[in-house]
Design a protein around this motif. Structure first.
Motif, mmCIF file in Angstrom:
data_model
loop_
_atom_site.group_PDB
_atom_site.id
_atom_site.type_symbol
_atom_site.label_atom_id
_atom_site.label_comp_id
_atom_site.label_asym_id
_atom_site.label_seq_id
_atom_site.Cartn_x
_atom_site.Cartn_y
_atom_site.Cartn_z
ATOM 1 N N ASN A 5 58.451 9.503 38.852
ATOM 2 C CA ASN A 5 58.934 10.459 39.835
ATOM 3 C C ASN A 5 60.243 9.986 40.474
ATOM 4 O O ASN A 5 61.211 10.735 40.582
ATOM 5 N N PHE A 11 65.509 20.927 28.948
ATOM 6 C CA PHE A 11 66.906 20.792 28.553
ATOM 7 C C PHE A 11 67.057 19.591 27.629
ATOM 8 O O PHE A 11 66.198 18.726 27.562
ATOM 9 N N VAL A 59 51.467 14.101 40.305
ATOM 10 C CA VAL A 59 51.750 14.791 39.043
ATOM 11 C C VAL A 59 52.357 16.172 39.337
ATOM 12 O O VAL A 59 53.344 16.583 38.725
ATOM 13 N N PHE A 74 68.217 13.074 38.687
ATOM 14 C CA PHE A 74 68.480 14.404 39.238
ATOM 15 C C PHE A 74 69.660 14.295 40.220
ATOM 16 O O PHE A 74 70.602 15.097 40.191
ATOM 17 N N GLN A 85 53.095 6.983 37.759
ATOM 18 C CA GLN A 85 53.528 8.337 38.141
ATOM 19 C C GLN A 85 54.624 8.276 39.209
ATOM 20 O O GLN A 85 55.624 8.972 39.121
ATOM 21 N N PHE A 98 61.971 21.145 47.786
ATOM 22 C CA PHE A 98 63.105 20.474 48.423
ATOM 23 C C PHE A 98 63.109 20.620 49.944
ATOM 24 O O PHE A 98 63.880 19.959 50.620
ATOM 25 N N ASN A 157 57.628 20.550 31.809
ATOM 26 C CA ASN A 157 58.640 21.377 32.472
ATOM 27 C C ASN A 157 60.085 20.910 32.293
ATOM 28 O O ASN A 157 60.978 21.427 32.946
ATOM 29 N N ALA A 203 54.032 17.125 42.064
ATOM 30 C CA ALA A 203 55.400 16.954 42.575
ATOM 31 C C ALA A 203 56.361 16.650 41.429
ATOM 32 O O ALA A 203 57.478 17.157 41.368
ATOM 33 N N ASN A 204 55.888 15.822 40.510
ATOM 34 C CA ASN A 204 56.678 15.442 39.344
ATOM 35 C C ASN A 204 57.025 16.656 38.482
ATOM 36 O O ASN A 204 58.185 16.851 38.090
ATOM 37 N N GLU A 205 56.035 17.474 38.227
ATOM 38 C CA GLU A 205 56.250 18.646 37.377
ATOM 39 C C GLU A 205 57.143 19.675 38.067
ATOM 40 O O GLU A 205 57.977 20.316 37.435
ATOM 41 N N LEU A 206 56.970 19.788 39.387
ATOM 42 C CA LEU A 206 57.783 20.727 40.153
ATOM 43 C C LEU A 206 59.247 20.277 40.133
ATOM 44 O O LEU A 206 60.161 21.073 39.942
ATOM 45 N N MET A 207 59.453 18.982 40.307
ATOM 46 C CA MET A 207 60.822 18.466 40.294
ATOM 47 C C MET A 207 61.445 18.642 38.911
ATOM 48 O O MET A 207 62.616 19.007 38.799
ATOM 49 N N ALA A 208 60.648 18.409 37.861
ATOM 50 C CA ALA A 208 61.156 18.587 36.499
ATOM 51 C C ALA A 208 61.579 20.042 36.264
ATOM 52 O O ALA A 208 62.590 20.303 35.617
ATOM 53 N N SER A 209 60.821 20.973 36.820
ATOM 54 C CA SER A 209 61.172 22.395 36.707
ATOM 55 C C SER A 209 62.508 22.684 37.362
ATOM 56 O O SER A 209 63.366 23.341 36.784
ATOM 57 N N ARG A 210 62.662 22.199 38.579
ATOM 58 C CA ARG A 210 63.903 22.453 39.314
ATOM 59 C C ARG A 210 65.075 21.735 38.635
ATOM 60 O O ARG A 210 66.185 22.241 38.589
ATOM 61 N N PHE A 211 64.822 20.543 38.094
ATOM 62 C CA PHE A 211 65.835 19.786 37.363
ATOM 63 C C PHE A 211 66.287 20.631 36.161
ATOM 64 O O PHE A 211 67.500 20.772 35.906
ATOM 65 N N SER A 212 65.341 21.224 35.458
ATOM 66 C CA SER A 212 65.670 22.052 34.304
ATOM 67 C C SER A 212 66.486 23.269 34.721
ATOM 68 O O SER A 212 67.451 23.641 34.054
ATOM 69 N N VAL A 269 68.504 23.475 37.241
ATOM 70 C CA VAL A 269 69.846 23.024 37.588
ATOM 71 C C VAL A 269 70.653 22.702 36.325
ATOM 72 O O VAL A 269 71.836 23.018 36.234
ATOM 73 N N MET A 329 63.101 9.996 37.941
ATOM 74 C CA MET A 329 63.614 11.335 37.691
ATOM 75 C C MET A 329 64.455 11.823 38.867
ATOM 76 O O MET A 329 65.505 12.431 38.674
#
Lengths: 224, 224
Positions: free
Chosen positions: A130, A95, B127, A137, A126, B84, A92, B129-138, B140, A133
């Motif tokens: 996390n 960028f 994992v 962020f 993990q 968040f 995910n 939470a990590n992927e969800l945060m990466a999505s939101r980071f992207s 932003v 990141m």
């Protein structure tokens, strides 16, 4: 505990949770790398070498627009860990971040395949990824708020003070072009603002150098 | 598998990896909440209720400056998960995001204490939470690049097309003030640009409403 173990333990918070086999894997696969000032640690041609542990030096992460405008997102120093050089294993992330050295830099590289394996095996890895990141962020959100909400004089004052802290000197060696890139502005705009600071007796300018004359007034500019 | 289980499995990718006890814990603690349009799901007074699973509705995440300027960071729709609203359990998150509903919204809340417990017990939750945060980071980073690097006409065109897609209509009901907030601009600037679009025959304006007249030309504006 030997010196190497101590270093791993300090820089990699997951180290104590690894099995002996996992530790050995890291230890055997880690590569020491040396970068000159201005070298790319992550570029469009080399996007995913792995996790870099900065031993010494200074690294800048930035984005770049189609017409070459740059914005610095964050910086890494001794003992920081660079996670976006392993971004291909993170889902995910869509960028592109560029990472280059601002000073001569020595770093240890845990190759992507090894870090990927560890992060699939170990909950501690993990959690580490996390948290790392989340830190980056937060850095980016701070820059975004600064860039979008703050007036340029305030941002320039903060930048000069930061730079002076990093260099541990009142004299900052940097071109106006570079400052403009850091702040996502144009050179002409930065030059005009620096001249205004000079007229106010806050700084003095000479070729390639900015000297802080009145630190207190520069600090006041960052407050209002 | 019952309907509830199916919903959990679709929305919470870690569901299949939970133990029966953990599933029961979620099932017993989850709370259905209803929000009117314009209600805060996360504000300075209620920062950490937990993980929201949006059942139906529309949610906007934004930041706000000292002088009230807003920037929309991302939006959530049906079956999206809002992480968040549980940011207090995430280490190293040092920024404030406001979250409010843009439409009537129904959501399930997994309270903070339960989500915290699960994320400490289960690698799959980490994992996730990590992927969800990466999505939101992207998200932003995309907004940041748009805001800093793109010209306003392009951003406004993209915004109008997005809005029209969300509303599934050529007619968009929104004030110029709101558009300005979304794009981090001033109302006057947006009004001027909209009038320019109108003069070009791309849109037509009436009180509180923007009608897309020439979608093809609006799309062309997003390309150059």
């Amino acid at each position: 505990m030997n010196v190497k173990d101590k270093y791993y333990q300090e820089v990699l918070r997951f180290w104590k949770d690894l099995t002996p086999n996992q530790r050995e894997l890291v230890d055997h696969s880690i590569i020491k790398k040396h970068f000159n000032k201005g070298e790319a640690m992550r570029s469009s041609s080399d996007q995913c070498s792995g996790l870099f542990l900065i031993e010494s030096g200074q690294v800048r992460a930035y984005i770049i627009s189609e017409n070459g405008k740059e914005i610095t997102l964050y910086r890494l120093f001794d003992r920081d860990v660079c996670i976006f050089s392993a971004s291909c294993i993170m889902k995910n992330i869509s960028f592109d971040i560029f990472i280059e050295t601002e000073k001569e830099t020595t770093a240890y590289l845990i190759p992507t395949s090894i870090f990927d394996k560890l992060s699939k095996e170990s909950m501690a890895v993990q959690v580490f990824a996390n948290e790392l990141m989340a830190s980056r962020f937060s850095d980016v959100m701070w820059i975004m708020e600064q860039t979008l909400f703050m007036t340029l004089d305030k941002r320039l004052a903060i930048f000069l003070l930061e730079q002076s802290n990093i260099e541990e000197s009142d004299t900052i060696k940097i071109t106006h072009e570079k400052i403009a890139n850091h702040l996502g502005s144009a050179r002409e705009v930065i030059t005009r603002m620096l001249k205004y600071f000079q007229e106010e007796g806050i700084i003095s300018l000479s070729r390639g150098t900015i000297h802080i004359v009145n630190r207190k007034r520069l600090e006041q500019l960052t407050l209002y």
